[in-house]
Scaffold this active site. Structure first.
Site, PDB file in Angstrom:
ATOM      1  N   LYS A  34      26.286  34.756  58.151  1.00 25.64           N
ATOM      2  CA  LYS A  34      25.151  34.329  58.968  1.00 25.64           C
ATOM      3  C   LYS A  34      25.365  32.876  59.407  1.00 25.64           C
ATOM      4  O   LYS A  34      25.408  32.580  60.577  1.00 25.64           O
ATOM      5  CB  LYS A  34      23.844  34.452  58.194  1.00 25.64           C
ATOM      6  CG  LYS A  34      23.649  35.791  57.471  1.00 25.64           C
ATOM      7  CD  LYS A  34      23.319  36.927  58.419  1.00 25.64           C
ATOM      8  CE  LYS A  34      23.400  38.310  57.766  1.00 25.64           C
ATOM      9  NZ  LYS A  34      22.495  38.566  56.678  1.00 25.64           N
ATOM     10  N   ASP A  82      17.993  34.000  47.517  1.00 19.00           N
ATOM     11  CA  ASP A  82      18.873  34.566  48.541  1.00 19.00           C
ATOM     12  C   ASP A  82      18.729  33.699  49.787  1.00 19.00           C
ATOM     13  O   ASP A  82      17.735  33.771  50.497  1.00 19.00           O
ATOM     14  CB  ASP A  82      18.453  36.017  48.820  1.00 19.00           C
ATOM     15  CG  ASP A  82      19.300  36.676  49.907  1.00 19.00           C
ATOM     16  OD1 ASP A  82      20.135  35.984  50.526  1.00 19.00           O
ATOM     17  OD2 ASP A  82      19.111  37.887  50.130  1.00 19.00           O
ATOM     18  N   TRP A 109      14.690  42.038  53.128  1.00 18.65           N
ATOM     19  CA  TRP A 109      15.793  41.722  52.210  1.00 18.65           C
ATOM     20  C   TRP A 109      15.312  41.600  50.776  1.00 18.65           C
ATOM     21  O   TRP A 109      15.966  42.097  49.859  1.00 18.65           O
ATOM     22  CB  TRP A 109      16.552  40.473  52.665  1.00 18.65           C
ATOM     23  CG  TRP A 109      17.353  40.754  53.893  1.00 18.65           C
ATOM     24  CD1 TRP A 109      17.155  40.241  55.134  1.00 18.65           C
ATOM     25  CD2 TRP A 109      18.454  41.675  54.027  1.00 18.65           C
ATOM     26  NE1 TRP A 109      18.060  40.767  56.022  1.00 18.65           N
ATOM     27  CE2 TRP A 109      18.864  41.642  55.375  1.00 18.65           C
ATOM     28  CE3 TRP A 109      19.120  42.520  53.131  1.00 18.65           C
ATOM     29  CZ2 TRP A 109      19.923  42.422  55.849  1.00 18.65           C
ATOM     30  CZ3 TRP A 109      20.173  43.300  53.614  1.00 18.65           C
ATOM     31  CH2 TRP A 109      20.569  43.245  54.955  1.00 18.65           C
TER      32      TRP A 109
HETATM   33  C1  LIG Z   1      22.412  39.786  55.765  1.00 19.58           C
HETATM   34  C2  LIG Z   1      21.612  39.551  54.533  1.00 19.58           C
HETATM   35  C3  LIG Z   1      21.897  40.206  53.319  1.00 19.58           C
HETATM   36  C4  LIG Z   1      22.959  41.275  53.197  1.00 19.58           C
HETATM   37  O1  LIG Z   1      24.207  40.799  53.284  1.00 19.58           O
HETATM   38  P1  LIG Z   1      25.473  41.775  53.216  1.00 19.58           P
HETATM   39  O2  LIG Z   1      26.562  40.793  53.267  1.00 19.58           O
HETATM   40  O3  LIG Z   1      25.403  42.688  54.392  1.00 19.58           O
HETATM   41  O4  LIG Z   1      25.408  42.506  51.928  1.00 19.58           O
HETATM   42  C5  LIG Z   1      21.145  39.900  52.217  1.00 19.58           C
HETATM   43  N1  LIG Z   1      20.146  39.010  52.282  1.00 19.58           N
HETATM   44  C6  LIG Z   1      19.826  38.376  53.423  1.00 19.58           C
HETATM   45  C7  LIG Z   1      18.703  37.398  53.438  1.00 19.58           C
HETATM   46  C8  LIG Z   1      20.549  38.626  54.587  1.00 19.58           C
HETATM   47  O5  LIG Z   1      20.230  37.997  55.726  1.00 19.58           O
END
Ligand SMILES: *Cc1c(COP(=O)(O)O)cnc(C)c1O
Length: 363
Positions: free
Chosen positions: A200, A176, A105
């Protein structure tokens, strides 16, 4: 139907009570005669839902007064572009963004940011197969960088920051937290921006959360789309354009559920316990493998491999038979992955551990 435990990385398991409440309120929310999906985002009913969600999230994470909570769309990947568009304008152009590359990511964030700024990978764990967070003493940070971007839980690789980096200067840290927000106590004031997709550990896909310090608003580049200019979004209480209303409603129910569980500190204790159970089963012998340095192992998203990968299909089929769903690893790394978010009860982890032991032929 056997009892189902859903280990999906995202969209992921939600608390059963939340789903039951949403089902009960589906056709008629609190006597309004409307489903939440049918309400104007500017009407008093939805405004009350929105305000409660913001208030509860602020309480759960102890978000200081000088931070705004924004509800956006576009997901975590959308933010990879939206963040530079909002933050690089605070510095002379071309600005530099520092990154710590700890897995898939952060890798995607680096690629996207390079469209908008000079990118410096201050440290990378790539050569070690993303087995941990590079020690801070080895980070080569850029003086005067627009910000430092980190991914505090690498969902695919299973690497988690256990605390916020301590920087020598006041460089803004952007984190993030898509896959572990609300799973552990954090000090929001250590960060300039915290962001994450909701799917998530919060609620349905479609909602993206941004927590941003107020002094970072108002510097968006002229090419930044207005709907993604955090300053504009903040000035309109996340209603510059139509927000993802139903996703906000479900997230709000999850926040209430988290409060009933005792809040983030109580959840963190349970998450520690759940992760310890699972890692103990993975580490018991070499039948299963997880190569992440112990101090950087994720509590939320736990990849593992069978030593004998020819047994993968049999493992997954047996798991499914026992109601243990979505354990297949991300296609980019293979193997298995168990995501044990807040809404995964300890009974689910116990059921998985029993199966891991059974499949490995342990007593
Ligand atoms: C799932 C995820 C993303 C991407 O998210 P989207 O909503 O699919 O754009 C970005 N960063 C992390 C750490 C993730 O787990």
């Amino acid at each position: 139907m056997t009892h189902i435990y859903n280990f999906s990385a995202g969209p992921a398991v939600l608390p059963k009570e939340v789903l039951a409440q949403a089902a009960a309120e589906m056709l008629d929310w609190h006597g309004s005669g409307m489903s939440v999906m049918e309400m104007s985002h500017r009407g008093p009913e939805f405004i009350s839902i929105y305000q409660a969600a913001v208030r509860d999230l602020r309480e759960l994470l102890a978000v200081p007064e000088n931070y705004k909570i924004l509800f956006l769309q576009g997901g975590g990947l959308g933010q990879n572009a939206i963040i530079p568009l909002n933050l690089v304008g605070r510095k002379a152009q071309p600005a530099t963004i520092d990154f710590i590359h700890t897995g898939s990511w952060s890798g995607k964030s680096i690629k996207e940011a390079a469209k908008y700024a000079t990118v410096n990978v201050a440290a990378s764990a790539q050569e070690d197969g993303f087995a941990g967070v590079p020690p801070q003493s080895e980070w080569r940070l850029t003086p005067g960088a627009a910000y430092l971007h980190i991914c505090t839980n690498e969902t695919i690789d299973g690497v988690e920051f256990q605390c916020a980096p301590k920087l020598a200067d006041d460089t803004v840290i952007v984190a993030d937290m898509s896959s572990h927000i609300l799973s552990r106590v954090i000090d929001v004031s250590q960060y300039g921006v915290i962001f994450g997709g909701a799917q998530k550990n919060i609620g349905p896909a479609g909602l993206t959360l941004v927590i941003v310090r107020e002094d970072l608003l108002g510097s968006a580049l002229p090419i930044c789309p207005s709907a993604f200019d955090w300053g504009i979004v903040a000035a309109h209480e996340s209603m510059y354009n139509t927000p993802p209303t139903y996703a906000i409603y479900i997230a709000g129910l999850v926040f209430q559920w988290l409060k009933r569980q005792g809040g983030v500190a109580a959840l963190e204790q349970r998450n520690i316990e759940k992760a310890a159970l699972l890692y103990a089963a993975l580490d018991a012998d070499d039948f299963y493998q997880n190569h992440i340095a112990k101090e950087h192992r994720s509590r939320m998203t736990i990849p593992f491999f069978l030593r004998d990968e020819s047994k993968n299909e049999a493992f997954l089929a047996g798991a499914k038979q026992r109601g243990l769903l979505q354990l297949k690893g991300h296609k980019s790394v293979g193997g298995m992955r168990a995501s044990i978010y807040n809404a995964m009860p300890i009974e689910g982890v116990q059921a998985l551990v029993a199966y891991l032991n059974e499949f490995a032929g342990r007593k």
